[in-house]
Structures are given as C-alpha cells and as structure tokens.
Design a protein around this motif. Structure first.
Motif, PDB file in Angstrom:
ATOM      1  N   ASP A  56       8.010  34.598 -13.490  1.00 29.47           N
ATOM      2  CA  ASP A  56       7.008  35.130 -14.488  1.00 29.47           C
ATOM      3  C   ASP A  56       7.050  34.430 -15.923  1.00 29.47           C
ATOM      4  OD1 ASP A  56       7.840  37.818 -12.903  1.00 29.47           O
ATOM      5  OD2 ASP A  56       5.588  37.115 -12.658  1.00 29.47           O
ATOM      6  N   TYR A  57       8.146  34.301 -16.461  1.00 33.28           N
ATOM      7  CA  TYR A  57       8.619  33.676 -17.895  1.00 33.28           C
ATOM      8  C   TYR A  57       9.595  32.495 -17.639  1.00 33.28           C
ATOM      9  CZ  TYR A  57       6.938  38.541 -18.506  1.00 33.28           C
ATOM     10  OH  TYR A  57       6.149  39.787 -18.642  1.00 33.28           O
ATOM     11  N   ARG A  98       9.529  39.753 -13.317  1.00 35.41           N
ATOM     12  CA  ARG A  98       9.486  41.049 -13.380  1.00 35.41           C
ATOM     13  C   ARG A  98       9.555  41.974 -12.188  1.00 35.41           C
ATOM     14  NH1 ARG A  98       3.345  40.245 -15.615  1.00 35.41           N
ATOM     15  NH2 ARG A  98       3.301  39.164 -13.837  1.00 35.41           N
ATOM     16  N   PRO A  99      10.006  43.294 -12.291  1.00 39.84           N
ATOM     17  CA  PRO A  99      10.513  44.092 -11.096  1.00 39.84           C
ATOM     18  C   PRO A  99       9.827  43.850  -9.810  1.00 39.84           C
ATOM     19  CG  PRO A  99      10.379  45.209 -13.084  1.00 39.84           C
ATOM     20  CD  PRO A  99       9.655  44.078 -13.603  1.00 39.84           C
ATOM     21  N   ARG A 100       8.547  43.781 -10.009  1.00 36.33           N
ATOM     22  CA  ARG A 100       7.790  43.715  -8.575  1.00 36.33           C
ATOM     23  C   ARG A 100       7.434  42.227  -8.119  1.00 36.33           C
ATOM     24  NH1 ARG A 100       3.893  49.011  -8.585  1.00 36.33           N
ATOM     25  NH2 ARG A 100       5.718  50.652  -8.664  1.00 36.33           N
ATOM     26  N   GLY A 101       7.944  41.327  -8.902  1.00 40.26           N
ATOM     27  CA  GLY A 101       7.615  39.732  -8.742  1.00 40.26           C
ATOM     28  C   GLY A 101       8.431  39.244  -7.822  1.00 40.26           C
ATOM     29  N   SER A 115      12.391  45.313 -20.896  1.00 34.12           N
ATOM     30  CA  SER A 115      12.305  46.249 -19.665  1.00 34.12           C
ATOM     31  C   SER A 115      11.551  45.652 -18.596  1.00 34.12           C
ATOM     32  CB  SER A 115      11.595  47.636 -20.100  1.00 34.12           C
ATOM     33  OG  SER A 115      10.631  47.404 -20.688  1.00 34.12           O
ATOM     34  N   SER A 116      10.705  44.802 -18.850  1.00 36.10           N
ATOM     35  CA  SER A 116       9.742  44.100 -17.757  1.00 36.10           C
ATOM     36  C   SER A 116      10.393  43.041 -16.855  1.00 36.10           C
ATOM     37  CB  SER A 116       8.592  43.680 -18.524  1.00 36.10           C
ATOM     38  OG  SER A 116       8.893  42.551 -19.177  1.00 36.10           O
ATOM     39  N   ILE A 117      11.964  42.966 -17.380  1.00 34.24           N
ATOM     40  CA  ILE A 117      12.590  42.063 -16.407  1.00 34.24           C
ATOM     41  C   ILE A 117      13.505  42.547 -15.417  1.00 34.24           C
ATOM     42  CG2 ILE A 117      14.455  40.284 -16.605  1.00 34.24           C
ATOM     43  CD1 ILE A 117      13.721  39.685 -19.540  1.00 34.24           C
ATOM     44  N   GLN A 160       5.401  40.747 -23.362  1.00 38.68           N
ATOM     45  CA  GLN A 160       5.993  39.416 -23.204  1.00 38.68           C
ATOM     46  C   GLN A 160       7.548  39.400 -23.462  1.00 38.68           C
ATOM     47  OE1 GLN A 160       4.958  36.515 -22.393  1.00 38.68           O
ATOM     48  NE2 GLN A 160       2.731  36.755 -22.081  1.00 38.68           N
ATOM     49  N   VAL A 161       8.001  38.232 -22.687  1.00 38.14           N
ATOM     50  CA  VAL A 161       9.387  38.254 -22.804  1.00 38.14           C
ATOM     51  C   VAL A 161       9.691  36.623 -23.327  1.00 38.14           C
ATOM     52  CG1 VAL A 161      11.439  37.792 -21.528  1.00 38.14           C
ATOM     53  CG2 VAL A 161       9.897  39.409 -21.051  1.00 38.14           C
ATOM     54  N   GLN A 162      10.431  36.564 -24.400  1.00 36.89           N
ATOM     55  CA  GLN A 162      10.796  35.243 -24.909  1.00 36.89           C
ATOM     56  C   GLN A 162      12.232  34.871 -24.442  1.00 36.89           C
ATOM     57  OE1 GLN A 162       9.670  37.627 -27.138  1.00 36.89           O
ATOM     58  NE2 GLN A 162       7.606  36.758 -26.674  1.00 36.89           N
ATOM     59  N   LEU A 163      12.416  33.552 -24.019  1.00 37.88           N
ATOM     60  CA  LEU A 163      13.588  33.018 -23.467  1.00 37.88           C
ATOM     61  C   LEU A 163      14.130  31.732 -24.239  1.00 37.88           C
ATOM     62  CD1 LEU A 163      12.965  33.493 -19.607  1.00 37.88           C
ATOM     63  CD2 LEU A 163      14.318  35.140 -21.036  1.00 37.88           C
ATOM     64  N   VAL A 164      15.044  31.795 -24.757  1.00 35.82           N
ATOM     65  CA  VAL A 164      15.749  30.663 -25.398  1.00 35.82           C
ATOM     66  C   VAL A 164      17.197  30.159 -24.971  1.00 35.82           C
ATOM     67  CG1 VAL A 164      16.430  29.958 -27.786  1.00 35.82           C
ATOM     68  CG2 VAL A 164      14.677  31.362 -27.502  1.00 35.82           C
TER      69      VAL A 164
END
Length: 120
Positions: free
Chosen positions: A108-109, A99-102, A29-31, A1-5
């Motif tokens: 995604d987030y 994400r890389p393939r998004g 790494s998933s971004i 999971q990724v958190q964005l603030v």
C-alpha cells in the motif's frame, strides 16, 4: 498516510555486504507487513522480502540464505541485511508497507528508494 524513508544504499564489491534501513512515520497503526522490493534497470519491480508484525518472514528465492529482514516494532523500522552480494542484486531498493487487510503481493505504501550497486 504512512511515510517511509530508506537509508544505507551504496556501492559494494561482489561478495560484500550492505545493510538497508527504513523508518516509518505517520499512521503507523495502519501497518501490518513491512518489506523490501527492488527494481533493476529495464526490469519490473520485484518484492524481495517481507516481515509481519509477529515476525514471520518470507524471501524471494534469489536472495534466500543471503538476505535477512528484521523489524523493530517499537522504533517502527525495518532493516535488510544483504550478504554475499552479486552484480545481479544491483537495483533501486524500496521499503514498503501493507495495511492489516492488504495483500502481501500488493503493497500500500512505498518509500522513495535507495540505490544499491554491486560492482568491482
């Protein structure tokens, strides 16, 4: 999971400037792509600007020449410099990540959002 603030929203007069910042944490790494979207009252959310990992940028037509997106991969942050603000820029601004393939049209987030109000 990724958190964005997000941070940096507020009230500004027409013609003024604001700088929004977004810090990412978690599975960084998933971004791949990071960007900003906004949602004005009574309107659908729109994607405003994005930047890829290697620095390619893209903007919606209504902000071209006024907004600038930048990214610090080392700090996992993305900023949106907004100049020459107009009342129609008033909205809640959201940071997003893909994400890389998004798809750049389907983040995604999402962050929780920060209010930007342009008014005299």
């Amino acid at each position: 999971q990724v958190q964005l603030v997000e941070s940096g929203g507020g009230l500004v007069q027409p013609g003024g400037s604001l700088r929004l910042s977004c810090a990412a944490s978690g599975s960084i790494s998933s971004i791949n792509v990071m960007g900003w979207g906004r949602q004005a009252p009574g309107k659908q959310r729109e994607l405003v600007a994005y930047i890829t990992g290697n620095g390619y940028t893209n903007y919606v037509d209504s902000v071209k020449g006024r907004f600038s997106i930048s990214r610090d991969n080392g700090k996992n942050t993305v900023d949106l410099q907004m100049n020459s603000l107009k009342p129609e820029d008033t909205a809640v601004y959201y940071c997003y990540a893909i994400r890389p393939r998004g798809s750049v049209s389907a983040p995604d987030y999402w962050g929780q959002g920060t209010q930007v109000t342009v008014s005299s």
